[in-house]
Motif scaffolding. Sequence first.
Motif, PDB file in Angstrom:
ATOM      1  N   VAL A  26      -8.684  -4.739  -3.318  1.00  0.00           N
ATOM      2  CA  VAL A  26      -9.635  -4.608  -2.212  1.00  0.00           C
ATOM      3  C   VAL A  26     -10.200  -3.188  -2.092  1.00  0.00           C
ATOM      4  O   VAL A  26     -11.253  -2.994  -1.473  1.00  0.00           O
ATOM      5  CB  VAL A  26      -9.002  -5.037  -0.870  1.00  0.00           C
ATOM      6  N   GLU A  27      -9.507  -2.212  -2.695  1.00  0.00           N
ATOM      7  CA  GLU A  27     -10.039  -0.839  -2.629  1.00  0.00           C
ATOM      8  C   GLU A  27      -9.464  -0.009  -3.762  1.00  0.00           C
ATOM      9  O   GLU A  27      -8.295  -0.140  -4.117  1.00  0.00           O
ATOM     10  CB  GLU A  27      -9.705  -0.188  -1.284  1.00  0.00           C
ATOM     11  N   LEU A  28     -10.309   0.865  -4.319  1.00  0.00           N
ATOM     12  CA  LEU A  28      -9.901   1.829  -5.341  1.00  0.00           C
ATOM     13  C   LEU A  28     -10.342   3.211  -4.898  1.00  0.00           C
ATOM     14  O   LEU A  28     -11.521   3.430  -4.626  1.00  0.00           O
ATOM     15  CB  LEU A  28     -10.537   1.487  -6.691  1.00  0.00           C
ATOM     16  N   THR A  45      -5.497  -0.396  -3.564  1.00  0.00           N
ATOM     17  CA  THR A  45      -5.013  -1.268  -2.495  1.00  0.00           C
ATOM     18  C   THR A  45      -5.285  -2.705  -2.887  1.00  0.00           C
ATOM     19  O   THR A  45      -6.397  -3.051  -3.285  1.00  0.00           O
ATOM     20  CB  THR A  45      -5.707  -0.955  -1.161  1.00  0.00           C
ATOM     21  N   ILE A  46      -4.254  -3.531  -2.777  1.00  0.00           N
ATOM     22  CA  ILE A  46      -4.367  -4.940  -3.154  1.00  0.00           C
ATOM     23  C   ILE A  46      -3.927  -5.827  -1.997  1.00  0.00           C
ATOM     24  O   ILE A  46      -3.241  -5.381  -1.075  1.00  0.00           O
ATOM     25  CB  ILE A  46      -3.496  -5.269  -4.377  1.00  0.00           C
ATOM     26  N   GLY A  51       0.003 -12.347   0.918  1.00  0.00           N
ATOM     27  CA  GLY A  51      -0.966 -11.997   1.949  1.00  0.00           C
ATOM     28  C   GLY A  51      -0.793 -10.597   2.492  1.00  0.00           C
ATOM     29  O   GLY A  51      -1.431 -10.228   3.473  1.00  0.00           O
ATOM     30  N   GLU A  52       0.065  -9.798   1.832  1.00  0.00           N
ATOM     31  CA  GLU A  52       0.314  -8.426   2.292  1.00  0.00           C
ATOM     32  C   GLU A  52      -0.684  -7.470   1.647  1.00  0.00           C
ATOM     33  O   GLU A  52      -0.956  -7.570   0.451  1.00  0.00           O
ATOM     34  CB  GLU A  52       1.731  -7.997   1.919  1.00  0.00           C
ATOM     35  N   GLU A  53      -1.199  -6.551   2.443  1.00  0.00           N
ATOM     36  CA  GLU A  53      -2.065  -5.505   1.908  1.00  0.00           C
ATOM     37  C   GLU A  53      -1.197  -4.287   1.585  1.00  0.00           C
ATOM     38  O   GLU A  53      -0.577  -3.711   2.480  1.00  0.00           O
ATOM     39  CB  GLU A  53      -3.158  -5.136   2.909  1.00  0.00           C
ATOM     40  N   VAL A  54      -1.150  -3.925   0.304  1.00  0.00           N
ATOM     41  CA  VAL A  54      -0.252  -2.865  -0.164  1.00  0.00           C
ATOM     42  C   VAL A  54      -1.048  -1.864  -0.988  1.00  0.00           C
ATOM     43  O   VAL A  54      -1.916  -2.250  -1.777  1.00  0.00           O
ATOM     44  CB  VAL A  54       0.899  -3.443  -1.017  1.00  0.00           C
ATOM     45  N   THR A  55      -0.747  -0.579  -0.820  1.00  0.00           N
ATOM     46  CA  THR A  55      -1.406   0.483  -1.576  1.00  0.00           C
ATOM     47  C   THR A  55      -0.424   1.100  -2.568  1.00  0.00           C
ATOM     48  O   THR A  55       0.705   1.442  -2.205  1.00  0.00           O
ATOM     49  CB  THR A  55      -1.954   1.567  -0.638  1.00  0.00           C
ATOM     50  N   GLU A 144     -11.856  -7.177   4.223  1.00  0.00           N
ATOM     51  CA  GLU A 144     -10.698  -8.058   4.382  1.00  0.00           C
ATOM     52  C   GLU A 144     -10.693  -9.213   3.389  1.00  0.00           C
ATOM     53  O   GLU A 144     -11.680  -9.932   3.238  1.00  0.00           O
ATOM     54  CB  GLU A 144     -10.655  -8.630   5.808  1.00  0.00           C
ATOM     55  N   VAL A 145      -9.556  -9.363   2.716  1.00  0.00           N
ATOM     56  CA  VAL A 145      -9.235 -10.543   1.923  1.00  0.00           C
ATOM     57  C   VAL A 145      -7.908 -11.063   2.457  1.00  0.00           C
ATOM     58  O   VAL A 145      -6.965 -10.289   2.657  1.00  0.00           O
ATOM     59  CB  VAL A 145      -9.123 -10.222   0.423  1.00  0.00           C
ATOM     60  N   GLU A 146      -7.820 -12.355   2.712  1.00  0.00           N
ATOM     61  CA  GLU A 146      -6.602 -12.938   3.265  1.00  0.00           C
ATOM     62  C   GLU A 146      -6.091 -14.040   2.354  1.00  0.00           C
ATOM     63  O   GLU A 146      -6.811 -14.543   1.484  1.00  0.00           O
ATOM     64  CB  GLU A 146      -6.872 -13.512   4.656  1.00  0.00           C
ATOM     65  N   VAL A 147      -4.826 -14.401   2.552  1.00  0.00           N
ATOM     66  CA  VAL A 147      -4.246 -15.544   1.855  1.00  0.00           C
ATOM     67  C   VAL A 147      -4.128 -16.679   2.862  1.00  0.00           C
ATOM     68  O   VAL A 147      -3.618 -16.499   3.966  1.00  0.00           O
ATOM     69  CB  VAL A 147      -2.865 -15.199   1.267  1.00  0.00           C
TER      70      VAL A 147
END
Length: 217
Positions: A26-28, A45-46, A51-55, A144-147
Amino acid sequence: FLDHQGKLVDFEEDDADEPKDYAVIVELLPGVVSNGRTLADAEMTIVNAAGEEVTYEFDSKAKVGNTTIIEKPEGDDGDIVIQGLNPYDVIKYSVNSKGKISKVTIVETDIDPEDEELTDTDITGKSYVFASNVVVFNYVDEEEVEVVDVDDLGDDVIILAQKKNKNGEIEMFFVKGLGVTSTYAYIVDEGTMWNDDDVRVQTLIAYVDGVEVFYET
């Protein structure tokens, strides 16, 4: 494991060479070098399959295919560039014992969720059989990207990417929006009436999923 601020406080290592489950970038963020010192590391950041957003930061030798992911500036000042990755790529990844990305495998790339030519696809046919452990990513907006659960999908969705397992079942599905589901009704009566605003409106009585429903239009 991550603390309440999302920072790594402990690490439970699996096989370091074994890619993790699916994730969407989702971000670089490039890193920064000044006067020969690294002021900020390059980060990715993925949203993972849970469904967790982790950097994550990158190991200096981390690769995607045969490409080294991070490239430092030749001089004492400049950006630490991220190579071979793009926002919204679907990936698998490996993390080393220091909690840094050591390997990335591209599953799907060149995904543009804002492409105006994207159209809905009917997923009710036999071509769309989902695995019991399917992970469904939903692009909400550029931030935002969600599961989501596969059962939350409508009959018609915008498909950004998909991947099937060896049995031909879809195990990764990346969509934009949850789509819509057609509702069928059996009309048993129609007429007119005066509503609360003294406006003459049409009325319908229909059965939807076996339940009698009254409509006014």
